[in-house]
Design an enzyme around this catalytic site. Structure first.
Site, mmCIF file in Angstrom:
data_model
loop_
_atom_site.group_PDB
_atom_site.id
_atom_site.type_symbol
_atom_site.label_atom_id
_atom_site.label_comp_id
_atom_site.label_asym_id
_atom_site.label_seq_id
_atom_site.Cartn_x
_atom_site.Cartn_y
_atom_site.Cartn_z
ATOM 1 N N ASP A 97 0.861 -1.185 0.000
ATOM 2 C CA ASP A 97 0.000 0.000 0.000
ATOM 3 C C ASP A 97 0.896 1.233 0.000
ATOM 4 O O ASP A 97 1.793 1.355 0.839
ATOM 5 C CB ASP A 97 -0.902 0.008 1.240
ATOM 6 C CG ASP A 97 -1.883 1.175 1.211
ATOM 7 O OD1 ASP A 97 -1.551 2.234 1.754
ATOM 8 O OD2 ASP A 97 -2.964 1.031 0.634
ATOM 9 N N GLU B 129 -4.617 2.380 -4.296
ATOM 10 C CA GLU B 129 -3.160 2.473 -4.236
ATOM 11 C C GLU B 129 -2.532 1.189 -3.710
ATOM 12 O O GLU B 129 -1.398 1.192 -3.224
ATOM 13 C CB GLU B 129 -2.738 3.643 -3.345
ATOM 14 C CG GLU B 129 -3.146 3.542 -1.881
ATOM 15 C CD GLU B 129 -4.496 4.160 -1.603
ATOM 16 O OE1 GLU B 129 -5.328 4.203 -2.537
ATOM 17 O OE2 GLU B 129 -4.710 4.594 -0.459
#
Length: 682
Positions: free
Chosen positions: A562, A605
């Site tokens: 992430d 993301e």
């Protein structure tokens, strides 16, 4: 003087060159309190985790001495061990050893009956008269029980035995009707009848080790200062579902006797929760929950019927008409439920919602003009928040209409359930310019029933109390990556011009048919922005890795990455720069792995990496990716900035469910976030 002595002892321990050895009693057969007492077993449990957290504030190294309560208690008195957990307080014991300043928890004492003993009725305590129980005189439990029966006025037959002769086996074999135990070691086949009392429990230290006592008290003080509710949260982690009744009450039995079927209401097209036909069978979180209900109360002869409705109001009407007995999922909003004349169960699981907006939308405008689908969960949620008071709201009939309105600029965003959003827009060409942003107001979902039919709620609540939350979370994650049918309408909606071109080419060059279908497959299975495999294709690949690993007796690893502070990057530098960061991150990851490995755009993301290697090499590769990305220089209007990522790693072992790997990797990822980010956690 006492404070000065404590400070001196504590400072001396802090500067010691070597870890201090502390001999601690470790209980055998203590269930979730302490488990694992051989070299092959993993030590875990409430007391074990408590001691490890205490040790993180000291320089202790534990030497474990295994035994039952009576033998460990004697070893504490003789000085053979330094420390023991789970000791109730009594004034008489204070001369024998030292108590910690703070309790480590509270034990609840219950009378238990075997679940098949129908002569004991928890709803009628007079049924206990004449029942037999075995107790050890001189113990805390014995004194507590004597006080309770005197207060309750009941008459039970007590067989007094020595502590050594007291055996759970006698109770299990039916030699005695009742057994007195703390709830944390109760057997799953025992039925809690009545709670007779509770007691704080402490960590105690032998009189000779005042140095350990000082450090213990200092560590407890530091631990509780950082988290005042530490004991409660740790207790709930290990014992949230203990002492839950598995019996059906007479009222519940009467209700069930009059039913041949259980009718369950749910929402049409509710991808995460509603039973949906996928790959030859129906799968959903709702089916999982209902199966747990029928399993717990042996309702296998009860026919389960699922009925589908468009809106929340439709379901409420069906509940009131008696068309359905129970409905799921409803938001846990007691105020709304009271006004609507329905009853809600305890919360089952948390859910989240998000804004879906067009790339390039001004951040301050995202929540100004919002589209909502009529009668859906997202509409109910948003209308209950403060955000709705400052937003202009437009209602549409379907989620698709909401998203289309966002694309053409009729609204600045749509509010959707996060799981619904992912299933609708992920991998769709039509929606490639849409972004999402979580609304930081988590909500719980639950079952609903009509106020005049609340018996089912009591059964549902008992089932919820015994749920394995990790197992439920895995079921939810498995559902989120299931192969949702990519309909012909969606395909034409995404690729109409492409289809026309392909049909035209087919008239000219029929031999190109195979290549055209391959190209379509690429478009469906790859992310448009990063050109990585997308979430839709993950299940196919993970099954291949599992089959290979099982066949060759090998392991492989899953890592979830992430990007750190990505929302800040979008807000500060714009979404075009954010897209460049995503593409660069994808390139860095792709260049760092072999052809045998696979990398996926997991969502937003996040990236998911499957490495065909062991844990040690996987961790090295993950750290190499982390370092390489951190070295990349990004620029916007002459200003340079850097990007880091955090990763969580999980290892596959034969027979392990892949969703369990994803849950573990996700937990490790968020643990890395809590530790400060830019790390890889295994």
């Amino acid at each position: 003087m006492k404070k000065l002595l404590s400070a001196v002892l504590f400072c001396c321990s802090a500067v010691a060159l070597n870890a201090k050895t502390v001999k601690v009693g470790y209980y055998i057969d203590a269930g979730n309190f302490m488990s694992g007492f051989t070299s092959q077993d993993e030590r875990k449990g409430y007391a074990y985790e408590y001691l490890q957290n205490i040790a993180s504030y000291t320089d202790w190294e534990f030497e474990y001495v295994y035994g039952y309560w009576d033998s460990l208690y004697e070893k504490l008195l003789s000085g053979e061990i330094d420390l023991l957990t789970d000791v109730s307080f009594s004034k008489e014991r204070t001369v024998l050893f030292n108590y910690s300043d703070f309790p480590m928890g509270q034990e609840n004492y219950y009378l238990y009956a075997n679940k098949d003993n129908t002569t004991v009725n928890p709803e009628d305590l007079s049924s206990l008269n004449g029942k037999t129980i075995e107790l050890s005189s001189g113990t805390y439990q014995y004194d507590l029980f004597k006080k309770w029966i005197k207060k309750s006025g009941l008459n039970l037959k007590i067989k007094e035995s020595s502590f050594e002769d007291l055996s759970e086996q006698n109770f299990r074999q039916g030699l005695y009707d009742l057994y007195l135990s703390i709830d944390l070691v109760a057997d799953k086949d025992w039925e809690p009848v009545v709670k007779i009392g509770s007691s704080d429990i402490y960590v105690v230290v032998t009189k000779e080790r005042t140095d350990i006592l000082v450090e213990l008290n200092e560590a407890q003080n530091s631990l509780y200062h950082s988290n005042p509710y530490y004991n409660n949260s740790l207790w709930n982690k290990y014992f949230s579902n203990v002492s839950v009744t598995k019996r059906i009450t007479q009222r519940e039995k009467n209700w069930l006797d009059g039913k041949n079927s259980l009718n369950v209401g749910c929402f049409k097209g509710d991808y995460l929760y509603t039973p949906e036909y996928i790959n030859g069978k129906t799968v959903s979180v709702l089916e999982y929950l209902i199966s747990k209900l029928t399993e717990q109360f042996d309702l296998n002869n009860l026919e389960i019927n699922y009925k589908y409705y468009e809106t929340r109001l439709d379901i409420i009407d069906a509940l009131k008409r008696g068309e359905i007995d129970i409905a799921f999922p409803f938001l846990y909003n007691l105020y709304e439920a009271e006004n609507e004349g329905i009853s809600l169960s305890q919360p089952v699981i948390q859910t989240s919602f998000c804004y879906v907006y067009l790339d390039g939308t001004n951040f301050d405008d995202i929540g100004k003009k919002v589209s909502l689908a009529k009668g859906k969960r997202a509409a109910e949620f948003f209308n209950s928040t403060e955000y709705s008071k400052t937003a202009e709201i437009k209602y549409y009939n379907t989620v698709t209409e909401c998203l289309d309105a966002t694309i053409v600029g009729e609204v600045t965003s749509s509010v959707l359930n996060t799981g619904v959003m992912e299933s609708f827009i992920f991998g769709r060409k039509k929606y490639k310019k849409l972004k999402s942003m979580n609304i930081d107001v988590p909500e719980s979902i639950c079952f609903a029933a009509y106020n005049q039919n609340t018996t089912i709620i009591s059964l549902i609540n008992k089932m919820i109390s015994t749920l394995n939350k990790n197992e439920l979370q895995m079921q939810l994650m498995k559902q989120s990556i299931s192969d949702r049918n990519y309909t012909l309408y969606e395909f034409l909606d995404d690729y109409l011009s492409l289809v026309i071109a392909i049909v035209f080419v087919l008239f000219l060059l029929i031999v190109a048919l195979g290549a055209s279908f391959y190209y379509i497959k690429m478009l469906v299975n790859y992310d448009v922005l990063t050109h990585l495999l997308n979430r839709r294709s993950l299940k196919t690949y993970i099954q291949r890795y599992i089959e290979k690993a099982d066949k060759q007796k090998e392991n492989f690893c899953v890592i979830i990455f992430d990007l750190d502070n990505f929302k800040h990057i979008n807000d500060t530098y714009g979404h075009e720069v954010g897209d460049e960061v995503l593409k660069t991150a994808a390139e860095v990851i792709q260049k760092s792995i072999s052809l045998e490995d696979k990398v996926f755009r997991w969502g937003g993301e996040e990236f998911l990496l499957i490495l065909n290697t062991n844990k040690i090499l996987a961790e090295k590769i993950a750290n190499r990716i982390r370092v390489n990305l951190a070295a990349q220089v990004f620029e916007k209007d002459g200003e340079e900035f850097f990007v880091t990522l955090t990763g969580g790693l999980s290892v596959y072992e034969t027979g392990r469910d892949y969703t369990e790997m994803f849950v573990e990797a996700d937990k490790n990822l968020y643990r890395g976030k809590e530790l400060g980010k830019n790390v890889i956690i295994c």
